[in-house]
Enzyme design. Sequence first.
Site, PDB file in Angstrom:
ATOM      1  N   HIS A 174      64.223 -23.302   2.606  1.00  0.00           N
ATOM      2  CA  HIS A 174      64.915 -22.613   1.748  1.00  0.00           C
ATOM      3  C   HIS A 174      64.590 -21.467   1.078  1.00  0.00           C
ATOM      4  O   HIS A 174      65.157 -20.583   0.581  1.00  0.00           O
ATOM      5  CB  HIS A 174      66.132 -23.496   1.161  1.00  0.00           C
ATOM      6  CG  HIS A 174      65.559 -24.133  -0.155  1.00  0.00           C
ATOM      7  ND1 HIS A 174      64.831 -25.192  -0.106  1.00  0.00           N
ATOM      8  CD2 HIS A 174      65.271 -23.647  -1.371  1.00  0.00           C
ATOM      9  CE1 HIS A 174      64.146 -25.672  -1.421  1.00  0.00           C
ATOM     10  NE2 HIS A 174      64.705 -24.518  -2.142  1.00  0.00           N
ATOM     11  N   ASP A 204      63.635 -29.745   5.452  1.00  0.00           N
ATOM     12  CA  ASP A 204      63.629 -28.338   4.532  1.00  0.00           C
ATOM     13  C   ASP A 204      61.983 -27.787   4.639  1.00  0.00           C
ATOM     14  O   ASP A 204      61.762 -27.482   3.417  1.00  0.00           O
ATOM     15  CB  ASP A 204      64.048 -28.640   3.296  1.00  0.00           C
ATOM     16  CG  ASP A 204      64.482 -27.456   2.528  1.00  0.00           C
ATOM     17  OD1 ASP A 204      64.664 -26.263   3.358  1.00  0.00           O
ATOM     18  OD2 ASP A 204      64.450 -27.448   1.359  1.00  0.00           O
ATOM     19  N   SER A 283      60.324 -25.390  -5.800  1.00  0.00           N
ATOM     20  CA  SER A 283      60.474 -25.847  -4.590  1.00  0.00           C
ATOM     21  C   SER A 283      59.240 -25.288  -3.559  1.00  0.00           C
ATOM     22  O   SER A 283      58.507 -23.939  -3.652  1.00  0.00           O
ATOM     23  CB  SER A 283      61.907 -25.167  -3.868  1.00  0.00           C
ATOM     24  OG  SER A 283      62.866 -25.482  -4.504  1.00  0.00           O
TER      25      SER A 283
END
Length: 331
Positions: A174, A204, A283
């Site tokens: 993402h 992800d 992230s």
Amino acid sequence: MRRPAMYSRSPRTPNASDDGSPAPAVVDPAVAEAQAAPPARQGWQPGRRSFALLSLALCAALAAGGAAWWQRGNARQLTQKDIDAAVLRTLQTNTLPSPAAKAADIVRPSVVRVVGYGPEKATPEARTQKRGRNMAKGKSPEAPADDGPPGQVERGVGTGVVIVDKGVILTNLHVVAGSETIKVTFADGLEAPAVITGVQPENDLAVLQAQKIPDDLIPAVMRSTADLRPGDQVAAVGFPFGIGPSVSAGVVSGLKRSFRSPEGKQELGNLIQFDAAANPGNSGGPLVNMDGEVLGIVTAILNPTQQRTFIGIGFAVPIENAASAAGSPPF
């Protein structure tokens, strides 16, 4: 035995002179020379002085050797109590780095900042990240981005970790999804373009290949999570809101957790739950143990509100899954 007197070799030894006076006594030359010699000098002669100095030096050496032998023979042996006291004194007088600080120092050379550029997104997460980045730079929260390629803005800012010294980087999908340009910044400040070489949407994850790398690039060490337990200490290293590298520490608070994105588009499973602070920008960064070994890739935070900031629960994809995305399961 009485030594006879010695006389000269004169042919005759009259007792008196011709004129009737007593004849002078005749003295042996050796006796006369001995009597005429000056008295002997008092004190040491050169040969005697050398002998005395040598004797004195020998005595001093023997005394020194004896003292050293006595000291060795009487030196007190160190006991465990002495060693414990010395260690305690060192701990009391020296400030040691925390375990999290040492772990961060080990993994930091392998951590990279990842920025994806492209058309500006209008999602709540994108707006939150943009406001956070602007505030970190001292700008107005709604100020436009001005550091991207012409016609592009920062669509995603996250973190990556180098797992192969040729520039192979793990991050979250993402962070780079939909980006037209990706740029990574290494620990030494080198900036380089990167391309996506692999994805694992179910976890992800994305694999990047940097187009340029430092000469001494150091890959991270990966560690199996098979023996990971709740309560184990961990640290998250990354670029929250683009600031960093930043370090936060905590513990593993759960294993085999599931997480569904706020939009409900995707559900992730078999996650490591942790309580080290993480925010947008963390992230893709590594979750490490206190030896600086990568246990997982930070991928999500739980927050039921629209703020998208940390409230105490974060999730990471185990490194076994993450490494398989790169085509090289490590265990």
